[in-house]
Write a protein that holds these residues in place. Structure first.
Motif: not given
Length: 605
Positions: A510-515
């Motif tokens: 959620n954080m690294i790939d989807l920002g």
């Protein structure tokens, strides 16, 4: 709170008294309701997010109970380190959230030390009774099983209890990173135990369901003694209602002894003697000698690099490396560009692959050496990725000969003004634990309940996680930490049994790939896959398991997953409990998040 379901063909020892809170309703054939139904609108951020992240400069804390969070902040303001504050919060949670924690359980932690610019890992898990052999345990377990049951270790009662490691973990952490005296650190929890605190909503529900279960287990002859648990946790003849003040003077007294006498008060002094006498009376296998031998262990966290971020977990006997194995597999997919259905399918199939290794290799490294270099290598992750069929859910995961040639909870995180960050997880295992609360021969309890972590041993002598005297069982609780360019980026965890590695990966994607931001990453709808082969040597997965999703997953994605063969259910749990602290080096501030699915709170100053 962790609830382990029975595996295919396995009826648990307590099959006739199995209990599930009524809030967990399965709806396999209905489309999910709108996640916004009855929900107000947000002016900024994602419309489905519960709240903004807490942003502060001097210190932050995130726990699953607001009063515990406030205690951590008070300790920081008094000059305590992040470790001091984490211990204070953990002690408070043992009182306020006994449904997931307590000094009858174990502890794991990862600490970022700004002075040395290093990460330190602590394994404070307890060991099996040294005076009980595998053959003796097999015979006792067999005698307690019901007709048609397997011959596994009972999930509750004295055979499931291992030595609690939490108190030794407190003092081991404090000896290295503490500033304030332990008397000051435990004082807030002692005050609340003496004078009372109002019980929060979700904890009240779990509290009632746990005690109801223990009563049934006692009548079934599985939990040997119930009077002490009643005296501590249902003193009015019932469990406390939401908002009702609850006191635990017995735990206050135990905390005072620990504060003044140190860890030896628990493992060698009067408390240990009371525990020894208690197990003798109920004919349990633990003795005072087992407590005297307990020691925590500093361990080197292990890591993989995921798209430029170094993700750290603790090595076995925990399951943290399952998250790292999943990340290695997923790194070869462009998750951001994928459709939601493709992305979830890839994550679920990666989980199945990692959990098959989890079942075979994860165990106490003092007894069995898992092939960590192989399991965490990029080459192995690439090979595992090739085994995923993007059009079809795998029903089983055949063993990889190449590898074979070479196995309920609280989470909290605290950061201080000097840059120290603590990722700490602590548990009694399944909800409140074994159902056994120790006390002396006069019926005076010590104010806490023992964990039932020993139920996670295998009874197959050829298995990596096979029971052995003095061995640590397979553990589900895992703290996590992430560095970016050698500096802290995220301290986080997702409590909840086998949900934890899956939850870690979902947060990071959620954080690294989807920002997503640190709060939104925890608020987003989650999946939970159940039914993989277990580290207890239960039957292997042959039916693809069971996929559970929250109602925020849209109907089109659900339909696409079902067409690929996933046995999918929309239900309200279990999806774990998330807390996190992110360091924002650009502005020099912390961003903290707390799980809206729990009663908790993030706070800073």
């Amino acid at each position: 709170m962790h609830r382990r379901r029975t595996h295919r063909g396995r009826r648990s020892t307590a099959a006739r008294v199995r209990h599930r809170p009524s809030s967990a309703r399965s709806r396999p054939d209905q489309p999910p309701p709108s996640p916004h139904k009855g929900q107000g609108d947000r002016y900024s951020g994602a419309p489905w997010a519960s709240r903004s992240a807490v942003i502060a400069r001097n210190g932050v804390a995130a726990t699953s109970q607001p009063l515990a969070t406030q205690i951590a902040i008070d300790i920081l303001k008094a000059g305590g380190s992040a470790v001091d504050a984490a211990i204070a919060a953990n002690a408070a949670l043992g009182l306020m959230e006994p449904t997931g924690s307590g000094i009858g359980g174990d502890l794991f932690a990862i600490v970022w030390d700004p002075k040395t610019q290093k990460i330190y890992g602590l394994n404070a898990s307890g060991r099996a009774p040294r005076g009980q052999t595998l053959e003796q345990l097999q015979a006792r377990a067999k005698a307690l099983t019901l007709v048609g049951d397997d011959k596994g270790i009972p999930d509750w009662g004295s055979l499931s209890v291992t030595v609690p490691g939490a108190v030794d973990g407190w003092f081991t952490l404090h000896g290295r990173f503490g500033r304030l005296p332990m008397k000051d650190i435990l004082a807030p929890a002692i005050d609340y135990a003496d004078n009372g605190f109002p019980v929060t909503e979700l904890i009240s529900k779990y509290w009632a369901s746990n005690m109801l279960l223990f009563e049934r287990l006692h009548r079934a002859g599985i939990v040997e003694e119930i009077e002490n648990a009643r005296a501590v946790y249902a003193p009015a003849g019932r469990t406390p209602a939401e908002g009702e003040l609850f006191r635990n003077p017995a735990l206050a007294e135990t905390y005072r002894e620990i504060a003044s006498g140190g860890r030896d008060a628990f493992y060698k002094g009067r408390i240990a003697a009371v525990i020894d006498g208690y197990f003798r009376r109920i004919k349990g296998p633990l003795t005072k000698a087992d407590f005297e031998a307990q020691r925590s262990e500093w361990v080197d966290p292990v890591s993989v690099n995921y798209r430029g971020y170094d993700v750290f977990e603790l090595p076995p006997n925990g399951q943290g490396i399952a998250a790292l194995q999943m990340l290695n597999i997923l790194e070869g997919f462009d998750l951001k560009a994928m459709s939601p259905a493709d992305r979830l399918h890839a994550m679920i199939e990666a989980k199945k692959l990692a959990f098959e290794d989890r079942a075979r290799f994860y165990a106490d490294p003092a007894f069995v050496k898992a092939p960590l270099d192989k399991l965490l290598s990029k080459d192995y992750g690439n090979a595992q990725r090739q085994r995923i069929d993007m059009g079809k859910a795998a029903l089983e995961i055949p063993s990889d000969p190449a590898v074979l040639a070479t196995g309920d909870t609280i989470y909290l995180t605290v950061a201080d003004k000097d840059g120290m960050m603590v990722s700490l997880i602590q548990s009694n295992y399944r909800g409140m634990g074994s159902g056994l609360a120790p006390g002396d021969e006069k019926g005076k309890p010590l104010g806490f309940m023992f964990q039932d972590r020993g139920a996670q041993f295998a009874l197959d002598p050829g298995h990596a996680n096979a029971y052995a005297p003095g061995k640590r069982p397979f553990h589900t609780i895992i703290p996590a930490f992430v560095l970016k360019d050698g500096q802290p980026w995220l301290s986080f965890g997702v409590m909840g049994g086998a949900m934890q590695p899956q939850g870690h990966v979902q947060i990071l994607v959620n954080m690294i790939d989807l920002g997503m931001g640190v709060q939104q990453a925890g608020d987003a709808a989650r999946f939970h896959h159940d039914g993989s082969t277990e580290p207890t040597a239960e039957g292997r997965m042959t039916d693809g398991g069971r996929l559970e999703v929250e109602s925020g997953i849209d109907a089109a994605t659900i339909d696409a997953l079902k067409r690929r063969g996933h046995k999918l259910f929309v239900r309200t749990g279990p999806y774990g409990g998330y807390q996190a602290i992110q360091w924002d080096g650009t502005f020099g501030v912390y961003r903290a998040a707390s799980e809206f699915r729990k009663d908790g709170q993030a706070q800073g100053y």
